[in-house]
Design a protein around this motif. Structure first.
Motif, mmCIF file in Angstrom:
data_model
loop_
_atom_site.group_PDB
_atom_site.id
_atom_site.type_symbol
_atom_site.label_atom_id
_atom_site.label_comp_id
_atom_site.label_asym_id
_atom_site.label_seq_id
_atom_site.Cartn_x
_atom_site.Cartn_y
_atom_site.Cartn_z
ATOM 1 N N ARG A 21 16.576 -0.095 -8.953
ATOM 2 C CA ARG A 21 15.227 -0.416 -8.450
ATOM 3 C C ARG A 21 14.467 0.869 -8.110
ATOM 4 O O ARG A 21 13.248 0.961 -8.284
ATOM 5 C CB ARG A 21 15.354 -1.326 -7.217
ATOM 6 N N ALA A 22 15.187 1.884 -7.648
ATOM 7 C CA ALA A 22 14.560 3.142 -7.233
ATOM 8 C C ALA A 22 14.103 3.988 -8.427
ATOM 9 O O ALA A 22 13.539 5.064 -8.251
ATOM 10 C CB ALA A 22 15.526 3.930 -6.346
ATOM 11 N N LYS A 23 14.325 3.518 -9.648
ATOM 12 C CA LYS A 23 13.756 4.205 -10.813
ATOM 13 C C LYS A 23 12.299 3.799 -11.019
ATOM 14 O O LYS A 23 11.629 4.321 -11.899
ATOM 15 C CB LYS A 23 14.550 3.851 -12.081
ATOM 16 N N HIS A 24 11.813 2.852 -10.196
ATOM 17 C CA HIS A 24 10.456 2.337 -10.370
ATOM 18 C C HIS A 24 9.587 2.725 -9.163
ATOM 19 O O HIS A 24 9.852 3.722 -8.519
ATOM 20 C CB HIS A 24 10.526 0.820 -10.604
ATOM 21 N N GLU A 25 8.579 1.908 -8.857
ATOM 22 C CA GLU A 25 7.576 2.334 -7.878
ATOM 23 C C GLU A 25 7.687 1.600 -6.551
ATOM 24 O O GLU A 25 8.426 0.641 -6.411
ATOM 25 C CB GLU A 25 6.149 2.075 -8.412
ATOM 26 N N ALA A 26 6.866 2.095 -5.597
ATOM 27 C CA ALA A 26 6.643 1.402 -4.328
ATOM 28 C C ALA A 26 5.136 1.318 -4.138
ATOM 29 O O ALA A 26 4.392 2.142 -4.685
ATOM 30 C CB ALA A 26 7.273 2.196 -3.189
ATOM 31 N N ILE A 27 4.675 0.329 -3.383
ATOM 32 C CA ILE A 27 3.233 0.193 -3.114
ATOM 33 C C ILE A 27 2.928 0.743 -1.720
ATOM 34 O O ILE A 27 3.554 0.343 -0.735
ATOM 35 C CB ILE A 27 2.779 -1.283 -3.190
ATOM 36 N N ILE A 28 1.960 1.689 -1.662
ATOM 37 C CA ILE A 28 1.473 2.192 -0.376
ATOM 38 C C ILE A 28 -0.048 2.045 -0.390
ATOM 39 O O ILE A 28 -0.705 2.503 -1.334
ATOM 40 C CB ILE A 28 1.879 3.671 -0.154
ATOM 41 N N ASN A 29 -0.596 1.392 0.617
ATOM 42 C CA ASN A 29 -2.058 1.153 0.695
ATOM 43 C C ASN A 29 -2.606 0.576 -0.612
ATOM 44 O O ASN A 29 -3.647 0.987 -1.115
ATOM 45 C CB ASN A 29 -2.803 2.439 1.044
ATOM 46 N N GLY A 30 -1.866 -0.369 -1.174
ATOM 47 C CA GLY A 30 -2.364 -1.075 -2.351
ATOM 48 C C GLY A 30 -2.172 -0.358 -3.678
ATOM 49 O O GLY A 30 -2.553 -0.874 -4.728
ATOM 50 N N LYS A 31 -1.575 0.830 -3.669
ATOM 51 C CA LYS A 31 -1.424 1.584 -4.916
ATOM 52 C C LYS A 31 0.065 1.844 -5.199
ATOM 53 O O LYS A 31 0.842 2.043 -4.271
ATOM 54 C CB LYS A 31 -2.173 2.914 -4.756
ATOM 55 N N ARG A 32 0.427 1.836 -6.475
ATOM 56 C CA ARG A 32 1.833 2.079 -6.849
ATOM 57 C C ARG A 32 2.106 3.571 -7.011
ATOM 58 O O ARG A 32 1.362 4.263 -7.707
ATOM 59 C CB ARG A 32 2.165 1.365 -8.163
ATOM 60 N N TYR A 33 3.185 4.029 -6.363
ATOM 61 C CA TYR A 33 3.605 5.428 -6.480
ATOM 62 C C TYR A 33 5.077 5.476 -6.911
ATOM 63 O O TYR A 33 5.866 4.607 -6.513
ATOM 64 C CB TYR A 33 3.498 6.130 -5.121
ATOM 65 N N PRO A 34 5.456 6.498 -7.678
ATOM 66 C CA PRO A 34 6.846 6.544 -8.168
ATOM 67 C C PRO A 34 7.849 6.968 -7.080
ATOM 68 O O PRO A 34 7.598 7.917 -6.341
ATOM 69 C CB PRO A 34 6.786 7.602 -9.277
ATOM 70 N N ILE A 35 8.973 6.247 -7.032
ATOM 71 C CA ILE A 35 10.088 6.649 -6.168
ATOM 72 C C ILE A 35 10.817 7.781 -6.889
ATOM 73 O O ILE A 35 11.053 7.709 -8.093
ATOM 74 C CB ILE A 35 11.037 5.458 -5.915
ATOM 75 N N LYS A 36 11.160 8.841 -6.154
ATOM 76 C CA LYS A 36 11.761 10.012 -6.809
ATOM 77 C C LYS A 36 13.239 10.208 -6.476
ATOM 78 O O LYS A 36 13.967 10.831 -7.253
ATOM 79 C CB LYS A 36 10.989 11.282 -6.414
ATOM 80 N N ALA A 37 13.669 9.744 -5.309
ATOM 81 C CA ALA A 37 15.086 9.892 -4.973
ATOM 82 C C ALA A 37 15.457 8.830 -3.952
ATOM 83 O O ALA A 37 14.626 8.417 -3.141
ATOM 84 C CB ALA A 37 15.374 11.279 -4.416
ATOM 85 N N LEU A 38 16.714 8.380 -4.028
ATOM 86 C CA LEU A 38 17.209 7.332 -3.127
ATOM 87 C C LEU A 38 18.425 7.846 -2.376
ATOM 88 O O LEU A 38 19.368 8.357 -2.983
ATOM 89 C CB LEU A 38 17.593 6.095 -3.949
ATOM 90 N N MET A 39 18.388 7.733 -1.055
ATOM 91 C CA MET A 39 19.531 8.115 -0.217
ATOM 92 C C MET A 39 19.961 6.899 0.590
ATOM 93 O O MET A 39 19.362 5.842 0.459
ATOM 94 C CB MET A 39 19.123 9.280 0.694
ATOM 95 N N MET A 40 20.942 7.051 1.472
ATOM 96 C CA MET A 40 21.454 5.884 2.191
ATOM 97 C C MET A 40 20.372 5.232 3.053
ATOM 98 O O MET A 40 20.174 4.026 2.996
ATOM 99 C CB MET A 40 22.642 6.278 3.060
ATOM 100 N N SER A 41 19.661 6.009 3.843
ATOM 101 C CA SER A 41 18.654 5.383 4.717
ATOM 102 C C SER A 41 17.251 5.935 4.491
ATOM 103 O O SER A 41 16.353 5.657 5.274
ATOM 104 C CB SER A 41 19.068 5.531 6.178
ATOM 105 N N HIS A 42 17.082 6.677 3.416
ATOM 106 C CA HIS A 42 15.762 7.232 3.084
ATOM 107 C C HIS A 42 15.501 7.138 1.601
ATOM 108 O O HIS A 42 16.428 7.043 0.810
ATOM 109 C CB HIS A 42 15.680 8.717 3.472
ATOM 110 N N MET A 43 14.219 7.240 1.262
ATOM 111 C CA MET A 43 13.861 7.509 -0.130
ATOM 112 C C MET A 43 12.640 8.429 -0.135
ATOM 113 O O MET A 43 11.921 8.535 0.861
ATOM 114 C CB MET A 43 13.599 6.225 -0.909
ATOM 115 N N PHE A 44 12.462 9.139 -1.267
ATOM 116 C CA PHE A 44 11.280 9.978 -1.448
ATOM 117 C C PHE A 44 10.351 9.273 -2.420
ATOM 118 O O PHE A 44 10.783 8.802 -3.469
ATOM 119 C CB PHE A 44 11.655 11.324 -2.082
ATOM 120 N N VAL A 45 9.065 9.264 -2.078
ATOM 121 C CA VAL A 45 8.056 8.707 -2.973
ATOM 122 C C VAL A 45 6.999 9.791 -3.188
ATOM 123 O O VAL A 45 6.528 10.391 -2.215
ATOM 124 C CB VAL A 45 7.413 7.448 -2.356
ATOM 125 N N ALA A 46 6.657 10.060 -4.446
ATOM 126 C CA ALA A 46 5.622 11.066 -4.737
ATOM 127 C C ALA A 46 4.265 10.403 -4.538
ATOM 128 O O ALA A 46 3.965 9.392 -5.179
ATOM 129 C CB ALA A 46 5.777 11.572 -6.162
#
Ligand code: PLP
Length: 358
Positions: free
Chosen positions: A285-310
């Motif tokens: 799932r983390a190879k795809h996006e997340a929505i922030i303020n109505g816009k899709r941004y790519p997830i860049k890395a997944l950790m146990m309790s964190h992820m990075f979104v560009a």
């Protein structure tokens, strides 16, 4: 600020009514109701007019009995704790001829549904001859307290497959078995076969002579196959976290463990989000996006309790980060290859996410 698993209860009930389509459904509530919670789901389904339930575990069947004292409850796996099945008025599968001969005395007073094996080969009587053998032996059994044959059922292994002819083949084999038994004068109070995919392939109609469709995933808001319109089945689940902080990183920086993400551009904004695989977000799932303020941004890395979104400069700390909601559905990612609907749902960790019923 903690990541949240939340369900809109009214939407969940409205979806169940829409799926039901005024037919009789047996709601499948296995695996803690596809991880939505047994109490919540059974109560919501009762409100949607569904009073028949099915699961694979005896412990769950007994819990359903406590929530729904008058419901019909069907246990899809054979078990050996006959007293518990009888005391809780649970209907159970009859999974093979061997099981019948070995346990027909212990089964006294228990409602059984004869299972036809068909193409899945997971369980069931192998042929119509075996089914008739049970019916005839049972008719000749003089024991007043013998088991009660109240149902006939099968499970399709290929209803979710469109590129192969197997669904048509298994459906025809099954319809022929039902027709033959009924035309010979046998009667069953319950006849059921269709999972979500089969129910929708038959346009939300029951197959001939059937009393119920045995539906799971559609009731939980996900489409079983991609050619169905999103309007037909609605998702009431939201999974969301928060931006903890936004960091500035530059070309060549490695972010996350073990070089998880190499930054391509200077002044890249990276949102650190309070959700990870420990909360049940699948790596696929983390190879795809997340929505922030109505816009899709790519997830860049997944950790146990964190992820990075560009992200871009519009995103700031404390913004909400949506992984699943009605615009970003579980089934969208199923059809993108992330994993089965039920696999994505089952992974979500209710011990770390805050659970909220709205
Ligand atoms: C899980 C299950 C179902 C429900 O399947 P869905 O695709 O979720 O609708 C029905 N019957 C059996 C035997 C099952 O194991």
């Amino acid at each position: 600020m903690t990541a949240i698993w939340s369900v809109n209860r009214q939407q969940f009930i409205d979806n169940a009514k829409k799926v039901r389509h005024n037919q009789n459904l047996m709601a499948v509530v296995k695996n803690n109701a596809y991880n939505y919670g047994l109490e919540f789901s059974v109560e919501a389904f009762l409100e949607a007019g569904i009073d028949t339930f099915s699961t694979t575990s005896l412990a769950e069947a007994i819990r359903v009995r406590k929530i729904a004292p008058n419901a019909t409850i069907f246990l899809m796996n054979a078990v050996y704790d006959f007293d518990a099945v009888r005391d809780n008025h649970i209907h159970m599968t009859l999974p093979s001829l061997t099981y019948y001969y070995q346990y027909k005395e212990e089964l006294q007073g228990i409602h059984v549904h004869l299972e036809f094996e068909n193409l899945l080969h997971r369980s069931g009587l192998k042929t119509i001859q075996e089914i008739k053998e049970v019916l005839e032996d049972h008719a000749n059994n003089q024991n007043e307290d013998k088991m009660i044959i109240s149902g006939l059922w099968t499970h399709f292994g290929y209803a979710d497959e469109f590129d192969v002819p197997e669904y048509g083949i298994e459906k025809q084999a099954w319809v022929d078995v039902v027709d033959a038994l009924l035309s010979e004068g046998y009667h069953f109070d319950l006849i059921h076969a269709q999972n979500s995919a089969s129910f929708y392939r038959e346009e939300q109609q029951l197959l001939p002579h059937h009393t119920h469709a045995r539906v799971g995933i559609a009731l939980y808001g996900s489409r079983p196959y991609s050619s169905l319109s999103e309007d037909v089945i609605s998702q009431s689940l939201t999974v969301k976290g928060n931006v903890i902080q936004v960091r500035d990183v530059n070309k060549g920086d490695y972010c996350g463990y073990s070089f998880a993400y190499e930054v391509e551009q200077d002044h890249t904004k990276l949102a650190v989000v309070d959700m990870g695989y420990g909360d049940g977000i699948l790596r696929t799932r983390a190879k795809h996006e997340a929505i922030i303020n109505g816009k899709r941004y790519p997830i860049k890395a997944l950790m146990m309790s964190h992820m990075f979104v560009a992200v871009d400069e519009t995103v700031t700390a404390q913004d909400e980060v949506i992984l699943y909601n009605e615009d970003m559905r579980i089934d969208e990612y199923t059809f993108k290859g992330v994993g089965a609907n039920s696999e994505q749902l089952s992974a979500l960790n209710h011990d770390s996410l805050i659970k909220e019923i709205r």
